[in-house]
Design an enzyme around this catalytic site. Structure first.
Site, PDB file in Angstrom:
ATOM      1  N   TYR A  81      -3.130   0.241   9.665  1.00 43.49           N
ATOM      2  CA  TYR A  81      -3.367  -0.296   8.697  1.00 43.49           C
ATOM      3  C   TYR A  81      -1.802  -0.339   8.270  1.00 43.49           C
ATOM      4  O   TYR A  81      -1.517  -0.896   7.350  1.00 43.49           O
ATOM      5  CB  TYR A  81      -3.867   0.318   7.867  1.00 43.49           C
ATOM      6  CG  TYR A  81      -4.683   0.267   6.169  1.00 43.49           C
ATOM      7  CD1 TYR A  81      -3.646   0.537   5.943  1.00 43.49           C
ATOM      8  CD2 TYR A  81      -5.395  -0.575   5.694  1.00 43.49           C
ATOM      9  CE1 TYR A  81      -3.543   0.568   3.521  1.00 43.49           C
ATOM     10  CE2 TYR A  81      -4.943  -1.520   4.718  1.00 43.49           C
ATOM     11  CZ  TYR A  81      -4.332  -0.309   3.540  1.00 43.49           C
ATOM     12  OH  TYR A  81      -4.928  -0.919   2.194  1.00 43.49           O
ATOM     13  N   SER A 123       0.862  -1.221   0.168  1.00 44.90           N
ATOM     14  CA  SER A 123      -0.050  -0.155   0.191  1.00 44.90           C
ATOM     15  C   SER A 123       1.082   1.435  -0.066  1.00 44.90           C
ATOM     16  O   SER A 123       2.131   1.382   0.118  1.00 44.90           O
ATOM     17  CB  SER A 123      -0.697   0.206   1.149  1.00 44.90           C
ATOM     18  OG  SER A 123      -1.363   1.178   1.669  1.00 44.90           O
TER      19      SER A 123
HETATM   20  P1  NAP Z   1     -12.107  -4.929  -0.785  1.00 39.65           P
HETATM   21  O1  NAP Z   1     -12.981  -4.243  -1.854  1.00 39.65           O
HETATM   22  O2  NAP Z   1     -12.376  -4.052   0.405  1.00 39.65           O
HETATM   23  O3  NAP Z   1     -12.034  -5.963  -1.196  1.00 39.65           O
HETATM   24  C1  NAP Z   1     -11.554  -7.610  -0.159  1.00 39.65           C
HETATM   25  C2  NAP Z   1     -11.208  -8.748  -0.096  1.00 39.65           C
HETATM   26  O4  NAP Z   1     -10.910  -9.375   1.007  1.00 39.65           O
HETATM   27  C3  NAP Z   1     -13.143  -8.643  -0.654  1.00 39.65           C
HETATM   28  O5  NAP Z   1     -13.006 -10.259  -0.812  1.00 39.65           O
HETATM   29  C4  NAP Z   1     -13.079  -9.350   1.397  1.00 39.65           C
HETATM   30  O6  NAP Z   1     -14.146 -10.784   1.269  1.00 39.65           O
HETATM   31  C5  NAP Z   1     -12.000 -10.061   1.313  1.00 39.65           C
HETATM   32  N1  NAP Z   1     -11.411 -10.747   3.090  1.00 39.65           N
HETATM   33  C6  NAP Z   1     -11.290  -9.338   4.058  1.00 39.65           C
HETATM   34  N2  NAP Z   1     -11.110 -10.096   5.056  1.00 39.65           N
HETATM   35  C7  NAP Z   1     -10.818 -11.628   5.115  1.00 39.65           C
HETATM   36  C8  NAP Z   1     -10.621 -12.292   5.698  1.00 39.65           C
HETATM   37  N3  NAP Z   1      -9.843 -12.325   6.914  1.00 39.65           N
HETATM   38  N4  NAP Z   1     -10.218 -14.055   4.868  1.00 39.65           N
HETATM   39  C9  NAP Z   1     -10.164 -13.975   3.461  1.00 39.65           C
HETATM   40  N5  NAP Z   1     -10.887 -12.759   3.119  1.00 39.65           N
HETATM   41  C10 NAP Z   1     -11.364 -11.585   3.698  1.00 39.65           C
HETATM   42  O7  NAP Z   1     -10.621  -4.436  -1.206  1.00 39.65           O
HETATM   43  P2  NAP Z   1      -9.941  -3.827  -2.022  1.00 39.65           P
HETATM   44  O8  NAP Z   1     -10.200  -2.144  -1.494  1.00 39.65           O
HETATM   45  O9  NAP Z   1      -9.835  -4.683  -3.099  1.00 39.65           O
HETATM   46  O10 NAP Z   1      -8.008  -4.262  -2.100  1.00 39.65           O
HETATM   47  C11 NAP Z   1      -7.561  -5.414  -1.911  1.00 39.65           C
HETATM   48  C12 NAP Z   1      -6.168  -5.420  -1.145  1.00 39.65           C
HETATM   49  O11 NAP Z   1      -5.471  -4.413  -1.651  1.00 39.65           O
HETATM   50  C13 NAP Z   1      -6.657  -5.366   0.420  1.00 39.65           C
HETATM   51  O12 NAP Z   1      -4.999  -5.665   0.896  1.00 39.65           O
HETATM   52  C14 NAP Z   1      -5.931  -3.844   0.336  1.00 39.65           C
HETATM   53  O13 NAP Z   1      -5.233  -3.439   1.927  1.00 39.65           O
HETATM   54  C15 NAP Z   1      -4.971  -2.994  -0.598  1.00 39.65           C
HETATM   55  N6  NAP Z   1      -5.337  -1.534  -0.574  1.00 39.65           N
HETATM   56  C16 NAP Z   1      -6.317  -0.954  -1.970  1.00 39.65           C
HETATM   57  C17 NAP Z   1      -5.711  -0.540  -2.170  1.00 39.65           C
HETATM   58  C18 NAP Z   1      -6.747   0.271  -2.651  1.00 39.65           C
HETATM   59  O14 NAP Z   1      -7.011   1.808  -3.064  1.00 39.65           O
HETATM   60  N7  NAP Z   1      -8.891  -0.284  -2.828  1.00 39.65           N
HETATM   61  C19 NAP Z   1      -4.840   0.366  -1.962  1.00 39.65           C
HETATM   62  C20 NAP Z   1      -3.589  -0.174  -1.806  1.00 39.65           C
HETATM   63  C21 NAP Z   1      -3.864  -1.681  -1.336  1.00 39.65           C
HETATM   64  P3  NAP Z   1     -14.801 -10.839   3.412  1.00 39.65           P
HETATM   65  O15 NAP Z   1     -15.188  -9.408   3.314  1.00 39.65           O
HETATM   66  O16 NAP Z   1     -15.759 -12.097   2.426  1.00 39.65           O
HETATM   67  O17 NAP Z   1     -14.095 -12.091   3.917  1.00 39.65           O
HETATM   68  C1  GCO Z   2      -6.987   5.447   2.756  1.00 37.46           C
HETATM   69  C2  GCO Z   2      -7.176   3.893   1.709  1.00 37.46           C
HETATM   70  C3  GCO Z   2      -5.681   4.118   1.600  1.00 37.46           C
HETATM   71  C4  GCO Z   2      -5.511   2.766   0.328  1.00 37.46           C
HETATM   72  C5  GCO Z   2      -4.082   2.192  -0.121  1.00 37.46           C
HETATM   73  C6  GCO Z   2      -3.376   3.419  -0.688  1.00 37.46           C
HETATM   74  O1  GCO Z   2      -7.953   5.348   3.639  1.00 37.46           O
HETATM   75  O2  GCO Z   2      -5.533   5.763   3.133  1.00 37.46           O
HETATM   76  O3  GCO Z   2      -7.965   3.239   2.363  1.00 37.46           O
HETATM   77  O4  GCO Z   2      -5.097   3.086   2.792  1.00 37.46           O
HETATM   78  O5  GCO Z   2      -6.360   1.943   0.593  1.00 37.46           O
HETATM   79  O6  GCO Z   2      -4.182   1.323   0.715  1.00 37.46           O
HETATM   80  O7  GCO Z   2      -2.568   2.568  -0.916  1.00 37.46           O
END
Ligand code: NAP
Ligand code: GCO
Ligand code: CA
Length: 264
Positions: free
Chosen positions: A157, A144
């Protein structure tokens, strides 16, 4: 010729029912991999199976909470018995709780660390023996911006994602000799369910202040989409990256390089 193919490979993408995980799994399927995913709620597994079916991808879904080591071990054993040894693990499952640190209770803090840091360790530990036996493996941890930067309300986080960067480097260090490459992908701000609260249109019809903030901090002047992560994820899962190890590839539109748009 550079080999980006994933033909014949088995990929487990945790939490890949929608969002970033689904996009990565879709890219892997298009590159030839067999897809397996898991979520912690049956309705999310069902949502994922529907999504894969609509994409024409024959994915296998498991109900498995990645923080439950016995459940993860059972899932990996079943995958190895019914699909094949896992060649690619993407630790994508993750949660965030946006609470000022002094108001955050330790259970909330611990849950975020459990899912975002301890679970990637649990999943990696479960797949590494099979990778060693097979003579190769790819572990990709979804890090992230918070692996590098802090901000208000995301202390747990950021601590977890910072730790995940170092876990990535340590798996690289400990298992590189087995031809296992462990790298991270550091998405910038991506438009998914997880960031939807940060992009809500305000009562007066204006964009969320945080939305405007991110636009000003991103040279690309836009939020990323899950599709922006597909190419980098295929690269890190393919033989094209066999000498890339312990690296976090930031896919952030340039955020980490940019001080931010100067006021007019
Ligand atoms: P999301 O839309 O919130 O989806 C999260 C997924 O993880 C869901 O399918 C959820 O399903 C599953 N999950 C959560 N807790 C779980 C558990 N204990 N066991 C198994 N599955 C679990 O997230 P996203 O935005 O696609 O992000 C995916 C990854 O990218 C995460 O690691 C997040 O920190 C990272 N990330 C996101 C962003 C962003 O801007 N969106 C940026 C940087 C990094 P259930 O709730 O049914 O378990
Ligand atoms: C926040 C956002 C970020 C993104 C991502 C950025 O609240 O700042 O959720 O944490 O999820 O991790 O890379
Ligand atoms: Ca060793």
């Amino acid at each position: 010729m550079v080999n980006f193919s994933l033909e014949g490979k088995v990929a487990l993408v945790t939490g890949a029912a929608y969002g970033i995980g689904l996009a990565i799994a879709q890219a892997y399927a298009e590159a030839g991999a067999k897809i397996v995913f898991n979520c912690s709620r049956q309705e999310t597994v069902d949502r994922g199976l529907k999504a894969y079916k609509e994409l024409g991808i024959d994915a296998k879904g498991y109900l498995c909470d990645v923080t439950d080591e016995e459940a993860v071990k059972a899932m990996v054993t079943d995958i190895e018995a019914t699909v094949g040894t896992i060649d690619i693990l993407v630790n994508n499952a993750g949660i965030i709780k946006r609470i000022p640190m002094e108001e955050m209770n330790v259970e909330d803090f611990r849950r975020v660390v459990d899912v975002d840091l301890i679970a990637p360790y649990i999943c990696a530990k479960a797949v590494i023996p099979g990778m060693i036996k097979k003579g190769h493996g790819k572990i990709i941890n979804i890090c992230s911006m918070m692996s590098e930067l802090g901000r208000e309300t995301v202390s747990a986080y950021a601590a977890a994602k910072g730790g995940l960067k170092m876990l990535t480097r340590n798996i690289c260090s400990e298992y590189g000799e087995h031809n296992i490459q462990c790298n991270g992908i550091g998405p910038g701000y991506i438009a998914t369910d997880q960031t939807a609260p940060l992009r809500e249109i305000q009562p007066d019809g204006s964009r969320h202040p945080f939305d405007q903030f991110i636009i000003s901090k991103t040279p690309a002047a836009r939020w990323g989409t899950p599709e922006d992560l597909m190419g980098p994820a295929v690269f890190l899962a393919s033989d094209a990256s066999n000498f890339v190890n312990g690296h976090v590839l930031y896919v952030d539109g340039g955020i980490l390089a940019y001080i931010g748009k100067q006021p007019k």
